[in-house]
Scaffold this motif. Structure first.
Motif, PDB file in Angstrom:
ATOM      1  N   UNK A 196       8.932  -7.077 -32.874  1.00  0.00           N
ATOM      2  CA  UNK A 196      10.225  -6.133 -33.391  1.00  0.00           C
ATOM      3  C   UNK A 196      10.633  -5.946 -31.610  1.00  0.00           C
ATOM      4  N   UNK A 197      11.652  -6.193 -31.397  1.00  0.00           N
ATOM      5  CA  UNK A 197      12.046  -5.977 -29.974  1.00  0.00           C
ATOM      6  C   UNK A 197      13.137  -4.881 -29.332  1.00  0.00           C
ATOM      7  N   UNK A 198      12.158  -4.105 -28.846  1.00  0.00           N
ATOM      8  CA  UNK A 198      13.261  -2.800 -28.145  1.00  0.00           C
ATOM      9  C   UNK A 198      14.246  -3.050 -27.347  1.00  0.00           C
ATOM     10  N   UNK A 199      15.559  -2.918 -27.387  1.00  0.00           N
ATOM     11  CA  UNK A 199      16.577  -3.222 -26.605  1.00  0.00           C
ATOM     12  C   UNK A 199      16.407  -2.407 -25.418  1.00  0.00           C
ATOM     13  N   UNK A 200      16.040  -0.887 -25.339  1.00  0.00           N
ATOM     14  CA  UNK A 200      16.288  -0.424 -24.059  1.00  0.00           C
ATOM     15  C   UNK A 200      15.233   0.869 -24.487  1.00  0.00           C
ATOM     16  N   UNK A 201      14.447   0.499 -23.399  1.00  0.00           N
ATOM     17  CA  UNK A 201      13.351   1.547 -23.429  1.00  0.00           C
ATOM     18  C   UNK A 201      13.003   2.170 -21.546  1.00  0.00           C
ATOM     19  N   UNK A 202      12.407   2.952 -21.831  1.00  0.00           N
ATOM     20  CA  UNK A 202      12.090   3.460 -20.643  1.00  0.00           C
ATOM     21  C   UNK A 202      10.802   3.537 -20.435  1.00  0.00           C
ATOM     22  N   UNK A 203       9.861   2.710 -19.811  1.00  0.00           N
ATOM     23  CA  UNK A 203       8.135   2.875 -19.988  1.00  0.00           C
ATOM     24  C   UNK A 203       7.699   4.181 -19.182  1.00  0.00           C
ATOM     25  N   UNK A 204       8.180   4.740 -17.516  1.00  0.00           N
ATOM     26  CA  UNK A 204       7.942   6.278 -16.599  1.00  0.00           C
ATOM     27  C   UNK A 204       7.879   6.794 -17.652  1.00  0.00           C
ATOM     28  N   UNK A 205       8.764   6.352 -18.854  1.00  0.00           N
ATOM     29  CA  UNK A 205       9.073   8.626 -19.448  1.00  0.00           C
ATOM     30  C   UNK A 205       7.369   8.064 -21.058  1.00  0.00           C
ATOM     31  N   UNK A 206       6.378   7.359 -20.710  1.00  0.00           N
ATOM     32  CA  UNK A 206       6.128   7.276 -22.224  1.00  0.00           C
ATOM     33  C   UNK A 206       5.562   8.194 -21.813  1.00  0.00           C
ATOM     34  N   UNK A 207       4.997   9.263 -21.565  1.00  0.00           N
ATOM     35  CA  UNK A 207       4.104  10.309 -21.010  1.00  0.00           C
ATOM     36  C   UNK A 207       5.025  11.761 -21.255  1.00  0.00           C
ATOM     37  N   UNK A 208       5.831  11.899 -21.019  1.00  0.00           N
ATOM     38  CA  UNK A 208       7.001  13.226 -21.881  1.00  0.00           C
ATOM     39  C   UNK A 208       7.152  12.635 -22.487  1.00  0.00           C
ATOM     40  N   UNK A 209       7.270  12.394 -23.712  1.00  0.00           N
ATOM     41  CA  UNK A 209       8.317  11.975 -25.690  1.00  0.00           C
ATOM     42  C   UNK A 209       7.866  13.019 -25.908  1.00  0.00           C
ATOM     43  N   UNK A 210       8.647  13.745 -26.498  1.00  0.00           N
ATOM     44  CA  UNK A 210       8.673  14.937 -27.087  1.00  0.00           C
ATOM     45  C   UNK A 210       8.539  16.347 -26.174  1.00  0.00           C
ATOM     46  N   UNK A 243      17.128   8.107 -31.720  1.00  0.00           N
ATOM     47  CA  UNK A 243      15.462   8.747 -32.190  1.00  0.00           C
ATOM     48  C   UNK A 243      16.057   9.306 -31.438  1.00  0.00           C
ATOM     49  N   UNK A 244      17.100   9.317 -30.317  1.00  0.00           N
ATOM     50  CA  UNK A 244      17.142   9.364 -29.069  1.00  0.00           C
ATOM     51  C   UNK A 244      18.746  10.240 -29.096  1.00  0.00           C
ATOM     52  N   UNK A 283      17.103  -0.088 -30.800  1.00  0.00           N
ATOM     53  CA  UNK A 283      15.864   0.184 -29.135  1.00  0.00           C
ATOM     54  C   UNK A 283      15.292   2.005 -29.429  1.00  0.00           C
ATOM     55  N   UNK A 284      14.052   2.219 -29.115  1.00  0.00           N
ATOM     56  CA  UNK A 284      13.599   3.683 -28.816  1.00  0.00           C
ATOM     57  C   UNK A 284      13.483   4.716 -28.072  1.00  0.00           C
ATOM     58  N   UNK A 285      14.803   3.726 -26.904  1.00  0.00           N
ATOM     59  CA  UNK A 285      14.630   4.720 -25.791  1.00  0.00           C
ATOM     60  C   UNK A 285      13.295   5.310 -25.702  1.00  0.00           C
ATOM     61  N   UNK A 286      12.607   5.015 -25.419  1.00  0.00           N
ATOM     62  CA  UNK A 286      11.786   5.898 -25.228  1.00  0.00           C
ATOM     63  C   UNK A 286      11.468   6.663 -23.726  1.00  0.00           C
ATOM     64  N   UNK A 287      11.301   8.253 -23.076  1.00  0.00           N
ATOM     65  CA  UNK A 287      11.375   9.014 -24.126  1.00  0.00           C
ATOM     66  C   UNK A 287      12.176   9.628 -24.579  1.00  0.00           C
ATOM     67  N   UNK A 288      13.352   9.106 -23.733  1.00  0.00           N
ATOM     68  CA  UNK A 288      14.353  10.442 -24.539  1.00  0.00           C
ATOM     69  C   UNK A 288      14.071  10.054 -26.471  1.00  0.00           C
ATOM     70  N   UNK A 289      13.900   9.289 -26.741  1.00  0.00           N
ATOM     71  CA  UNK A 289      13.982   8.762 -28.048  1.00  0.00           C
ATOM     72  C   UNK A 289      12.557   9.559 -27.877  1.00  0.00           C
ATOM     73  N   UNK A 344      24.828  -2.393 -23.095  1.00  0.00           N
ATOM     74  CA  UNK A 344      25.291  -0.677 -22.827  1.00  0.00           C
ATOM     75  C   UNK A 344      24.610   0.205 -23.966  1.00  0.00           C
ATOM     76  N   UNK A 345      23.928   1.274 -23.278  1.00  0.00           N
ATOM     77  CA  UNK A 345      22.902   1.893 -24.023  1.00  0.00           C
ATOM     78  C   UNK A 345      23.561   3.329 -24.032  1.00  0.00           C
ATOM     79  N   UNK A 346      23.203   3.237 -25.669  1.00  0.00           N
ATOM     80  CA  UNK A 346      24.232   4.583 -26.415  1.00  0.00           C
ATOM     81  C   UNK A 346      25.722   3.908 -26.684  1.00  0.00           C
TER      82      UNK A 346
END
Ligand code: GUN
Ligand code: ZN
Length: 433
Positions: A69-83, A291-292, A314-320, A265-267
């Motif tokens: 799988x290829x996640x085309x838009x993620x914010x890795x720094x938001x890992x800990x604030x997901x959900x 999911x975001x 894309x997941x858009x982690x952690x808005x996703x 262009x995300x979203x």
């Protein structure tokens, strides 16, 4: 050493948005041969085994072998604030995101989260990703170093903001240009890594900063550029106030050299007809983050655009709200249903692999099982939980067999991930010798 992986093999000869499910090729008793990080051949197991009699064989039984799988838009720094509960975009950024991103001033924290994020991504079957970072150059170094150590094809760039962000999370037009340029020269093209020029979004950049980053893109047109576009109505109204001269939100990028092929262009939910036409004319990519878009309450992306434009998923982690591209496919299905279209499983799977690769302009390298492509593979157990097993047991064809995993699957469905022809021993395989 040649490796052969045995299982059900799913690949694509064409785009299912153009050709329907017949664009996919399913080999029920299939094999993929790989060597030196690339796919040598795929097809019926008996033929591939006869072709490479000396190969080391890994038998995945009835598991599905797919491009990773290829996640085309993620914010890795938001890992800990997901959900994190209860906010809409601008509130959510101020309450959760910016305080967390502030912590990346500490390079050790950035390293911890980069490693945590990439371990989670691999465990969920994601083999490539395009990530935002924070304003801190060390956050870019941390991500690229961690991705490089895992042999990943990965994209990232320094997230630039010079206004409407708290003290400590602002750069300037000049420092954004200088830092981005230095990071681009340091990382772009190192192993499988690529630098992405990254203005966060128009509300957090002055026109001067947008121009400086537009100039950097002009000097490095082979790079991708990523940003956010028309995610929420409040955000669009704010952009109108901040840029009274602009025709629309897209124009705030276009006027500063930030619209073009290679733009992500995300979203891109609430687009005007002019914005759609310009994005299409310039062959830009839209990144759907379903999911975001439901979690933050942004709106319903128009998937009919995938018939005429590059669209990645894309997941858009952690808005996703998930690290899983399976969960992301399920959300894409649900969002499309709310707009009156039932996306076919072949379309969902294609979006998460070739669609994202095409959006990232890497579809000749990753995102499909085809001779000569890089061997980034995800092995999926199509009966990973009792609920999925009882539903897929009734399947008459591969799509009925796959759809329960799309709708109900998570990291338990990921039996293994192979990166550049090597088994990473991530996924359930690590506990099933
Ligand atoms: N718009 C600007 N920054 C962000 C972000 O971090 N997440 C989301 N979902 N939208 C944004
Ligand atoms: Zn985002």
């Amino acid at each position: 050493m040649t490796d052969i992986l045995l299982g059900q093999v799913l690949s694509f000869d064409a785009d299912p948005f153009a050709k329907g499910p017949e664009a996919a090729r399913h080999e029920a008793t299939g094999a993929v041969a790989i060597e030196a990080g690339k796919i040598l051949a795929h097809g019926p197991a008996a033929r591939i085994r006869a072709q490479f009699p000396q190969a080391r064989v890994t038998d995945y039984g009835t598991c599905l072998i797919s491009a990773g799988f290829i996640d085309a838009h993620v914010h890795y720094p938001q890992t800990a604030i997901i959900a994190s509960w209860g906010k809409r975009l601008i509130d959510w950024l101020n309450t959760y995101t910016f305080p967390e991103e502030m912590r990346f001033a500490d390079p050790a924290y950035a390293e911890t989260i980069a490693n945590r994020y990439l371990d989670l991504a691999l465990a969920h079957g994601t083999t490539s990703m395009c990530s935002y970072t924070t304003i801190h150059p060390a956050s870019v170094d941390a991500f690229f170093a961690a991705a490089r150590a895992r042999g990943l094809r990965a994209w990232a760039g320094k997230t630039c903001m010079d206004r409407n962000a708290p003290e400590g999370l602002r750069d300037t037009a000049q420092s954004a240009y200088d830092d981005s340029k230095a990071l681009l020269h340091k990382w772009n093209g190192v192993d499988r890594l690529a630098y992405v020029i990254t203005p966060r979004f128009s509300p957090t950049s002055t026109p001067e900063q947008l121009s400086a980053l537009g100039a950097l893109w002009g000097e490095n047109p082979e790079c991708l550029m990523q940003t956010h576009l028309s995610e929420q109505l409040d955000e669009i109204a704010w952009v109108r106030d901040l840029f009274p001269q602009a025709r629309d939100y897209l124009d705030t990028y276009e006027a500063h050299g930030l619209l073009g092929a290679g733009g992500l262009y995300g979203h891109a939910i609430h687009l005007t007809p002019r914005e759609r036409d310009r994005l299409r004319e310039r062959d830009a990519s839209l990144i759907h983050c379903p999911t975001s878009n439901t979690f933050i309450g942004s709106g319903l992306f128009d998937m009919s655009l995938a018939h005429t434009m590059r669209v990645g998923l894309a997941t858009d982690t952690g808005g996703g709200s998930s690290f899983s591209m399976l969960r992301t496919m399920a959300a894409a299905y649900e969002v499309a249903q709310l707009r009156g279209t039932a996306l076919h499983p072949s379309q969902l799977w294609w979006l998460a692999t070739q669609g994202s690769a095409r959006a990232l302009r890497a579809d000749t390298k990753i995102g499909n099982i085809a001779k000569g492509m890089e061997a980034d593979l995800t092995i999926i157990d199509l009966a990973s939980t009792p609920a999925i097993a009882q539903a897929s047991a009734r399947a008459q064809d591969i799509w009925q067999g796959l759809f329960p995993t799309i709708m109900l699957g998570d990291d338990r469905a990921i039996r293994a991930t192979w990166i550049a022809g090597k088994n990473t021993a991530r996924g359930a395989e690590r506990t099933k010798p």
